[in-house]
Design a protein around this motif. Structure first.
Motif, short mmCIF file in Angstrom:
data_model
loop_
_atom_site.label_atom_id
_atom_site.label_comp_id
_atom_site.label_asym_id
_atom_site.label_seq_id
_atom_site.Cartn_x
_atom_site.Cartn_y
_atom_site.Cartn_z
N PHE A 9 0.84 -1.19 0.00
CA PHE A 9 0.00 0.00 0.00
C PHE A 9 0.88 1.25 0.00
N ALA A 10 0.49 2.22 -0.81
CA ALA A 10 1.26 3.46 -0.94
C ALA A 10 1.08 4.32 0.30
N VAL A 11 2.19 4.83 0.81
CA VAL A 11 2.16 5.75 1.96
C VAL A 11 3.09 6.91 1.68
N PRO A 12 2.79 8.11 2.18
CA PRO A 12 3.70 9.24 1.98
C PRO A 12 4.95 9.15 2.81
N ASP A 13 4.88 8.44 3.95
CA ASP A 13 6.03 8.32 4.84
C ASP A 13 5.99 6.94 5.49
N ALA A 14 6.92 6.07 5.10
CA ALA A 14 6.91 4.70 5.60
C ALA A 14 7.22 4.64 7.09
N ASP A 15 8.05 5.54 7.58
CA ASP A 15 8.38 5.53 9.01
C ASP A 15 7.17 5.91 9.85
N VAL A 16 6.40 6.90 9.41
CA VAL A 16 5.19 7.28 10.13
C VAL A 16 4.18 6.14 10.12
N ALA A 17 3.99 5.50 8.97
CA ALA A 17 3.05 4.38 8.88
C ALA A 17 3.50 3.22 9.76
N ALA A 18 4.81 2.94 9.78
CA ALA A 18 5.33 1.86 10.62
C ALA A 18 5.10 2.16 12.10
N ALA A 19 5.28 3.41 12.48
CA ALA A 19 5.03 3.79 13.87
C ALA A 19 3.57 3.60 14.23
N ARG A 20 2.66 3.94 13.32
CA ARG A 20 1.23 3.75 13.57
C ARG A 20 0.91 2.26 13.76
N ILE A 21 1.55 1.42 12.96
CA ILE A 21 1.33 -0.03 13.08
C ILE A 21 1.72 -0.51 14.47
N ARG A 22 2.91 -0.12 14.93
CA ARG A 22 3.38 -0.56 16.25
C ARG A 22 2.50 0.01 17.36
N GLU A 23 2.08 1.25 17.23
CA GLU A 23 1.23 1.87 18.25
C GLU A 23 -0.08 1.12 18.43
N ARG A 24 -0.53 0.43 17.40
CA ARG A 24 -1.80 -0.28 17.45
C ARG A 24 -1.64 -1.77 17.74
N GLY A 25 -0.48 -2.14 18.25
CA GLY A 25 -0.25 -3.51 18.69
C GLY A 25 0.05 -4.50 17.60
N ALA A 26 0.33 -4.03 16.40
CA ALA A 26 0.68 -4.93 15.29
C ALA A 26 2.20 -4.97 15.13
N THR A 27 2.67 -5.68 14.11
CA THR A 27 4.09 -5.97 13.97
C THR A 27 4.66 -5.44 12.67
N VAL A 28 5.79 -4.78 12.75
CA VAL A 28 6.58 -4.45 11.57
C VAL A 28 7.73 -5.45 11.53
N ALA A 29 7.68 -6.36 10.56
CA ALA A 29 8.64 -7.45 10.52
C ALA A 29 9.94 -7.06 9.84
N VAL A 30 9.85 -6.22 8.80
CA VAL A 30 11.02 -5.81 8.03
C VAL A 30 10.91 -4.34 7.71
N GLY A 31 11.99 -3.58 7.94
CA GLY A 31 12.05 -2.19 7.52
C GLY A 31 11.45 -1.21 8.50
N PRO A 32 11.19 -0.01 7.95
CA PRO A 32 11.33 0.42 6.55
C PRO A 32 12.80 0.46 6.10
N LEU A 33 13.03 -0.01 4.86
CA LEU A 33 14.35 -0.07 4.26
C LEU A 33 14.33 0.62 2.91
N SER A 34 15.46 1.21 2.53
CA SER A 34 15.58 1.81 1.21
C SER A 34 15.66 0.70 0.17
N PHE A 35 14.87 0.86 -0.91
CA PHE A 35 14.83 -0.18 -1.94
C PHE A 35 14.34 0.43 -3.24
N GLY A 36 15.14 0.33 -4.28
CA GLY A 36 14.70 0.71 -5.63
C GLY A 36 14.19 2.12 -5.75
N GLY A 37 14.79 3.08 -5.09
CA GLY A 37 14.36 4.46 -5.20
C GLY A 37 13.25 4.86 -4.25
#
Length: 265
Positions: A76-104
């Motif tokens: 899913f497209a997001v304007p900021d992967a770090d912000v979206a990842a933080a939202r995921i963790r705040e809601r008790g879910a898991t970020v398994a990989v990243g956010p990592l730089s990849f392909g631009g």
């Protein structure tokens, strides 16, 4: 994924298969879905699938020492992967990989509170790729325990609006499920009733990717001949027929065909 900014933050923007044997996966999906493949210059472990000259999906190989399952994942497209990842963790879910730089851009893989795996993508996406159009997947479906709770989670993480004109991506409750629309296109549905502890991966919470084929029976025959399996009964609606298949490594995907096969009646 490069060259054109995705117009709808929060919309599905790509699908990718993680597999153990890239060459074997290419042979299987080439036979079943008529795809051809190109290496985009990112090493030997990644390729892009094309249908009729247009990009469809990505296939990446993982190291055998990793205890991973072959699986299809929507991004899913997001304007900021770090912000979206933080939202995921705040809601008790898991970020398994990243956010990592990849392909631009920047990418991450996560699991929602029910365990369904999905990806985030910050950056540019391939022009013309959009669920429901052309060779891209026909649609996506999340089968989960509680559709209402899932819609709240994804809505908060991905900024889905409740109704237009709040944004390009909207989520609406219709009967017993949630429908996700990107502009005027229906791109995904969230359905309840999945059972997290069930041993059958068809029943556990997960995202299902639906690909169009011209003839359902031909796709099933090709999958069986290439070492795959049929993972569900054939289902039928007023406009189409579909069935879930498993590739030789166990990754599940759904093929969808018109209700009347080409040349029939």
């Amino acid at each position: 994924m490069s060259t054109s900014r995705h117009e709808g933050s929060g919309a599905p923007c790509w699908v990718s298969l993680l597999t153990r044997d890239l060459a074997s996966a290419q042979r299987f999906y080439g036979a079943v879905l008529g795809w051809s493949f190109r290496r985009p210059g990112r090493g030997e472990g990644f390729s892009l699938a094309y249908r009729d000259g247009a990009p469809v999906a990505g296939i990446g190989a993982y190291a055998e020492k990793l205890s991973l399952r072959a699986a299809w994942t929507p991004y899913f497209a997001v304007p900021d992967a770090d912000v979206a990842a933080a939202r995921i963790r705040e809601r008790g879910a898991t970020v398994a990989v990243g956010p990592l730089s990849f392909g631009g851009g920047r990418a991450a893989m996560a699991a929602d509170p029910a365990g369904a795996v999905f990806g985030l993508w910050q950056g540019r996406v391939l022009p013309g790729w959009r669920v429901g159009r052309g060779p891209a997947p026909a649609w996506l479906e999340l089968r989960t325990r509680d559709a209402f709770a899932a819609a709240i989670f994804y809505g908060e993480v991905l900024d889905w609006a409740g109704e237009p004109p709040g944004g390009c991506v909207t989520a609406a409750y219709e009967q017993d499920h949630v429908v996700l629309r990107h502009g005027a296109d229906t791109v995904a549905r969230i359905s309840g009733g999945a059972v997290g502890e069930d041993p059958d991966p068809q029943i556990r919470p997960r995202w299902h990717v639906h690909f169009r084929v011209p003839d359902l029976e031909e796709a099933v025959r090709a999958a069986l001949d290439a070492g795959g399996r049929v993972a569900s009964p054939v289902e039928t609606s007023a406009t189409g027929r579909w069935v879930t298949l498993g590739d030789p490594e166990g990754a599940l995907f759904t093929v969808l065909a018109p209700r009347t096969a080409p040349g029939a009646g």
